[in-house]
Every structure is written in C-alpha cells, then in structure tokens.
Scaffold this motif. Structure first.
Motif, short mmCIF file in Angstrom:
data_model
loop_
_atom_site.label_atom_id
_atom_site.label_comp_id
_atom_site.label_asym_id
_atom_site.label_seq_id
_atom_site.Cartn_x
_atom_site.Cartn_y
_atom_site.Cartn_z
N THR A 268 -5.33 -0.80 -3.90
CA THR A 268 -5.13 -0.69 -2.45
C THR A 268 -6.47 -0.33 -1.81
O THR A 268 -7.35 0.25 -2.48
CB THR A 268 -4.11 0.41 -2.10
OG1 THR A 268 -4.68 1.67 -2.45
CG2 THR A 268 -2.80 0.20 -2.83
N LEU B 113 0.63 3.65 -3.40
CA LEU B 113 -0.01 4.97 -3.28
C LEU B 113 0.83 6.10 -3.85
O LEU B 113 0.31 7.16 -4.20
CB LEU B 113 -0.33 5.26 -1.80
CG LEU B 113 -1.55 4.55 -1.23
CD1 LEU B 113 -1.70 4.86 0.24
CD2 LEU B 113 -2.82 4.93 -1.98
N CYS C 208 -15.66 5.48 -4.15
CA CYS C 208 -14.92 4.98 -2.97
C CYS C 208 -15.81 4.08 -2.12
O CYS C 208 -15.39 3.00 -1.68
CB CYS C 208 -14.44 6.15 -2.11
SG CYS C 208 -13.20 7.16 -2.92
N ARG D 6 -3.21 12.22 -2.23
CA ARG D 6 -4.63 12.24 -2.56
C ARG D 6 -4.85 12.40 -4.04
O ARG D 6 -4.35 13.30 -4.67
CB ARG D 6 -5.34 13.35 -1.77
CG ARG D 6 -5.38 13.06 -0.29
CD ARG D 6 -6.26 14.02 0.43
NE ARG D 6 -7.66 13.80 0.16
CZ ARG D 6 -8.62 14.53 0.71
NH1 ARG D 6 -8.34 15.53 1.51
NH2 ARG D 6 -9.88 14.27 0.44
N ASP D 7 -5.58 11.47 -4.55
CA ASP D 7 -5.95 11.52 -5.95
C ASP D 7 -7.38 11.02 -5.93
O ASP D 7 -7.66 9.87 -6.19
CB ASP D 7 -5.02 10.59 -6.74
CG ASP D 7 -5.48 10.45 -8.18
OD1 ASP D 7 -6.29 11.30 -8.62
OD2 ASP D 7 -5.06 9.49 -8.85
N GLU E 231 0.83 -1.22 0.00
CA GLU E 231 0.00 0.00 0.00
C GLU E 231 0.86 1.26 0.00
O GLU E 231 0.53 2.24 -0.67
CB GLU E 231 -0.94 0.00 1.21
CG GLU E 231 -2.08 -1.00 1.08
CD GLU E 231 -3.37 -0.53 1.72
OE1 GLU E 231 -3.29 0.01 2.83
OE2 GLU E 231 -4.44 -0.72 1.10
N HIS F 204 -6.40 3.76 -0.87
CA HIS F 204 -6.77 4.73 -1.91
C HIS F 204 -8.24 5.15 -1.77
O HIS F 204 -8.56 6.33 -1.85
CB HIS F 204 -6.52 4.08 -3.27
CG HIS F 204 -6.97 4.90 -4.43
ND1 HIS F 204 -6.42 6.13 -4.73
CD2 HIS F 204 -7.92 4.67 -5.39
CE1 HIS F 204 -7.01 6.62 -5.81
NE2 HIS F 204 -7.93 5.75 -6.23
N TYR F 205 -9.10 4.19 -1.53
CA TYR F 205 -10.53 4.50 -1.44
C TYR F 205 -10.89 5.07 -0.07
O TYR F 205 -11.79 5.90 0.04
CB TYR F 205 -11.35 3.23 -1.74
CG TYR F 205 -11.03 2.68 -3.10
CD1 TYR F 205 -11.50 3.31 -4.25
CD2 TYR F 205 -10.20 1.57 -3.26
CE1 TYR F 205 -11.17 2.84 -5.52
CE2 TYR F 205 -9.86 1.10 -4.51
CZ TYR F 205 -10.35 1.73 -5.63
OH TYR F 205 -10.02 1.28 -6.89
N LYS G 161 -2.53 2.37 -7.62
CA LYS G 161 -3.12 2.68 -6.31
C LYS G 161 -4.57 2.19 -6.19
O LYS G 161 -5.07 2.01 -5.09
CB LYS G 161 -3.04 4.18 -6.01
CG LYS G 161 -3.73 5.08 -7.00
CD LYS G 161 -3.72 6.53 -6.56
CE LYS G 161 -2.36 7.18 -6.60
NZ LYS G 161 -1.83 7.46 -7.96
N ARG G 162 -5.19 1.95 -7.33
CA ARG G 162 -6.57 1.44 -7.27
C ARG G 162 -6.62 0.04 -6.65
O ARG G 162 -7.69 -0.43 -6.26
CB ARG G 162 -7.18 1.38 -8.67
CG ARG G 162 -7.41 2.75 -9.26
CD ARG G 162 -8.01 2.64 -10.64
NE ARG G 162 -7.88 3.89 -11.36
CZ ARG G 162 -8.02 4.00 -12.68
NH1 ARG G 162 -8.28 2.93 -13.41
NH2 ARG G 162 -7.90 5.17 -13.26
#
Lengths: 305, 279
Positions: free
Chosen positions: B216, B206, B251, B243-244, B202, B219-220, B213-214
């Motif tokens: 992980t 990230l 999420c 942060r994206d 993770e 991420h959400y 990162k999706r």
C-alpha cells in the motif's frame, strides 16, 4: 503524395470501422466524402495517428504516422468535434497550442496572431472561447491548425456551423492556402462544399473506398436526386417566399427556427442563399446545413447500380 | 507558391511536458473538481476555528481517557486521519485518474495528441499541473489549521515537525497522483479501480498482520508521520493498530519508487494505447 494507405483496415472489437482501403491522395486539395458513419472519421483518425491500423499501413508525407510525433510539425489538424478549453480566450488557446510546436512564447504569440487574423477572428481573439458562436468556434479551430504553417492541413468537416458568408470566405481561404503550397485533405458529407474547393475526391461508404478521382461524375448522379438544405433564419416567411421563386426549389417546410428546402438545383440554390445573406434584406441567415440524406441517396444509387 | 518559413525544432520531452503543464494548470485550478475539493479541505479549517473559539472562551481542555489533548495533538490527529488517510488519497484518485480521462471525455485530447510532442510528455505535464494545483489546495488549508490549533508559544518547538508535515503531504500527493495517473492511463474505468484501491485494498491491507501492508502507499506515508500521538485513549489504540513504522529512509525511497515506476509505466501506457473519442 500526401497520404497513402494500403489495405488499411480498422476494427473496434467486432465492429469494422474501415475495411481494406487502399488509396493515394495527391498534393493539392482532396475532398474526403461520405455520409455520417461511412468511415470518414476512422480514416481521419488513422491518418492523424490517433488510431493504430488493425491491418495494412498508412503513410503521411511519406512517413508512418502512428507513434511518430515529429511528423506533426508538418501537419495541421482541425478536428470535427466542437471541443475546447472554454475558459481560455481564443488567443490564449491558439498561442498555447502553437507553443507545443517548439515556438518560444513570443514566437507562439506572433504565430497565433497571424493565424487568428487569417480566419478573421482578431476582434474576438481576447474573448473567452465559451462565448463564441458555432461559426467562430469553427474558425478558431482552423486557426490552431494553421498557426505553425504546416505543409499538410487535415480538416474534418471544417465548414460545419458556419453562416453562408463565412463558408464562402473559408472556402476561398482554403483555396488560397492550397495555392500557397499547402496540401489540404478536407472531409465533408456535403458534396457541394467539397466541390467548391476541389474536383479531386475520395468517396467512402460503409467503411470501404467507393470511388476516387474526379468529382463530376458523382455530381451528375447527385443532381438527379432532390437536395435537402436547412436554413436557420428568423425571417422564415420572407426567405421562403424569395426562395420559392427559384425554379429548382420543389418544397419548403417551416421549422421552429428556420426552413427546410428541397431543391433540384443545389448549386444555384447555395449561390442564391449566399447572395440573400450578403444582401442582408431578410436579416441574418445564421446557418445552412445539409443532412447527409442527399449523399446517402447517391450511395444507395451507386450500390444499386 | 510561397516559401515556407523554417519551423523551430520540435520540443524535447521535458519542454513538451512544461508546455502542457502551462496549458493545463489554469484549467485544472479553476475546474469544478478543484472548487469542490477546496470546500472539502475547508472542513478541517472550520473544525480548527471552532476549537480555537471554544478554547478562547476558557472551557476546560478536551480530554481523552482523562488525558488532556492540546492543540498540537489535535493538529497531529488531523494530519494523520483527515489529510493523510482521506484528503491526499482522494485527491490522488480524483485528479490522477482524470489527468487524461477528462481530456478524453471533453474530446480535447486530440489537440494535444496531434502535436510534435510525445504522448508521455502530455501525461507528465498534466501530472505536474496536478501536483501544483493540489498542493495549492491542500497546503494552505494545513497552514491555517496549524496556526489555528497550535498555540503561538509552541510554534517554535513544533515548527520543524510542521514543515515535515507539509513535505510529507506533498510526497503523499506525488505518490498517490503518480499511481493513479498510471491507473488512468492504463485502465478503462480508472476511477472505480482507484476508489477500490484506496477505500478497499488499503484499508484492509493496513490492518492485516504481516507484510501485505507493504503493498500500500498509505503504509509508507504513515511511516513518515512525525507527530507523537497522545499516549493513551483512542488515538493510541489507532496508532498501535495502524502504525508499524518502517524506517523513514525506507519510506521515502519506497514513495519515490512508487512515483518513478508509476510515471514510467504511465508514460509507456499512454504512448501505446489508442484513445477512441465518442462522436
């Protein structure tokens, strides 16, 4: 028939736990006998659905047991391991496990109370299991196995750690359950324990079925070998003096917390020790155990023969 | 021979899970693990208390690159960095992987697996017990930190975000717990795998640009953080790197998906696997 297995084998990787065992266990009480490491535990785990056979099949009460949880409604299992939720009281624990059989809260509590009474633990039921003696822990394990009044009781070394009096009472209780219609499969590495309950035995050694049927022939063999018994007591010298008067006793060795006795007449010896415990003249006799060397000797003899 | 009394019908999957929940909750709440984690979650409370005491002595407010940082911003940072990036994944790993492993290690699993309930119900019941007990450890700590850090005058304005924080933490606990319940049910060394996922995979995924990162959970979870962070300074840099934001609905659906899929696979794993106990 309570248990049938056909060519039942179990391997743990390259290690064989049980090898091609075909056996039919009838109703009533049957003893599963074998030294430690013989494959008894593997057989017990297979017939309680904890393990899946590598080869062959096993049926309990006419049904396959693996992945068949409904069947546990008809089975009570008392495992060998001394493992508990120590923070719970005996009553809470048995009640919670009875609840897993579908009883509502009240019915589970009633079933637990009845089971605890049967194993004579009512006085200690509201104490935490962590404070129980080994014998009490054995009895509370029996209580959780019988709480739902199963058709078949599977008991793995149920007398281990009990004092002589409680052993006698538990054997009597197991026979009463059988008379009331419950079939019992009980494992032990001590022939005399099994013999006190039943004459029908299944003998396992090195993962194989050695013999099944009447206990008396095996019993004759074991009587030709000295039988070792450990006794845990504080009054070692007085108890030793008393036991040496028995003509079957051939040696006594003193240990820090008891005695190790060799006898050629185990039946008479066990009866004598139980009488001594009941009489109370020599203080409490807390535990009698028998190492599996006795049975190993018989198996060595059988294999040699 | 006596007549055998009629037994009740075996419990359904849901009833079995609820019964296992009842059996497991007390054990889980009073375990040494929970006591230890209560101490860990006490750290932010202690930090907040120190901040409050210092603030009450009239010392000038904390500044980052000349910008004043108030209690609300510090609370936001704590939620993000301490709770979401550390406590929630750590709780998920240590409790989730241990749901069955503890019972196997203590050799008490036999008592649950020889009952007329599906093994999957055992996992579900223990997962529910995990959710309740970890929420009881984490959420009171967050509430204390909030009321210590956020001035009373700002409570009305920030309360909605605070409530969202609590929901977010609960969702994070649910997602990480379910994922690691699966890991615990399916793998032989679940704790090591869990720690590698949280503190290895993770962390790396990230900061790698792109879509990695999706894959992980973080991420959400982070995408739902409602706080406006300080606009400059270290926090802003952190924010821009980490942060994206996918949309909130994405999420929530992704985390719900993690929970559902992990539990479904976990149930399947536990029902097909043999658990060999050491004698």
């Amino acid at each position: 028939m309570i248990v049938t297995s056909e060519h039942l084998s179990k391997w743990y990787g390259q290690v064989s736990g049980l090898n091609d065992v075909s056996v039919v266990v009838p109703d009533g009480i049957t003893g599963l006998l074998g030294p430690n490491g013989a494959g008894k535990s593997t057989f017990m785990k297979l017939i309680t659905g904890q393990l899946r056979p590598s080869k062959g099949q096993v049926r309990v009460l006419g049904e396959p047991i693996w992945d068949n949880p409904v069947l546990y409604q008809r089975i009570g299992f008392c495992p060998e391991q001394d493992a508990f939720y120590d923070r719970m009281t005996g009553r809470e624990w048995v009640t919670a496990l009875a609840g897993l059989h579908g009883f509502d809260e009240r019915a589970a509590a009633d079933a637990a109370a009845r089971a605890i009474e049967k194993v004579e633990l009512t006085d200690a039921a509201d104490r935490k299991i962590g404070s129980y003696s080994k014998g009490m822990r054995q009895r509370i394990k029996l209580a959780q196995a019988i709480a739902h009044e199963p058709e078949l009781l599977i008991l793995d070394e149920p007398l281990s750690g009990m004092d002589p009096l409680m052993r006698r009472r538990t054997v009597k209780q197991i026979k009463e359950w059988a008379r009331a219609g419950t079939s019992v499969l009980v494992s032990s590495h001590i022939l005399h324990e099994i013999e006190a309950m039943t004459s029908n035995i299944v003998l396992i050694n090195n993962g194989r079925l050695v013999a099944e049927g009447d206990v008396h022939q095996i019993r004759d063999l074991i009587d030709e070998h000295p039988h070792t018994v450990s006794i845990r007591t504080s009054q070692t010298h007085a108890v030793a003096r008393e036991l040496l008067a028995d003509e079957g006793v051939i040696s006594v060795r003193f240990e820090p917390d008891g005695l190790v006795v060799e006898t050629m007449r185990p039946d008479a010896f066990y009866a004598r020790v139980t009488d001594l415990a009941a009489g109370g003249r020599f203080g409490p006799i807390n535990e009698i155990t028998s190492p599996d060397d006795n049975l190993q000797a018989v198996f060595r003899y059988l294999v040699k023969a | 021979m006596t007549t055998r009394p009629a037994l009740p019908a075996p419990p359904t999957f849901a009833t079995g899970a609820v019964r296992v929940f009842g059996l497991s909750l007390g054990e889980m709440l009073w375990s040494r693990r929970t006591v230890f984690l209560m101490l860990v979650t006490g750290v932010p409370v202690f930090v907040a208390l120190v901040f409050r005491i210092v603030q009450s002595t009239g010392v000038a407010p904390l500044r980052v690159n000349s910008a004043p940082v108030d209690g609300g911003a510090i609370f936001g940072m704590m939620i993000w960095v301490f709770f979401l990036r550390f406590i929630v994944p750590v709780l998920g790993v240590f409790y989730g992987t241990a749901l069955l492993a503890d019972e196997v290690e203590d050799r008490t699993i036999t008592y649950l697996f020889t009952r007329p309930i599906r093994r999957g119900a055992v996992l579900m019941g223990k997962y529910l017990a995990y959710l309740v007990s970890t929420s009881l450890v984490v959420l009171p700590s967050v509430v204390l930190v909030y009321f210590l850090l956020v001035p009373l005058g700002q409570v009305a304005r920030t309360f909605t975000a605070f409530a969202a924080d609590l929901g977010l933490l609960a969702l994070g606990l649910a997602a990480y717990g379910a994922l690691f319940a699966l890991v615990g049910a399916a793998l032989k060394r679940p704790l090591v795998s869990g720690l590698v996922f949280v503190f290895g995979w993770e962390q790396i995924a990230l900061i790698v640009p792109g879509y990695v990162k999706r894959f992980t959970v973080a991420h959400y979870v982070q995408g739902l953080v409602p706080h406006a962070m300080p606009s400059d300074g270290v926090a802003a840099v952190l924010q821009s790197v980490l942060r994206d934001n996918p949309p909130a609905l994405v999420c929530i659906l992704a985390l719900a998906g993690v929970v559902a899929v992990s539990l479904w696979l976990g149930v399947r794993a536990v029902e097909s696997r043999e658990y060999v106990l050491d004698q």
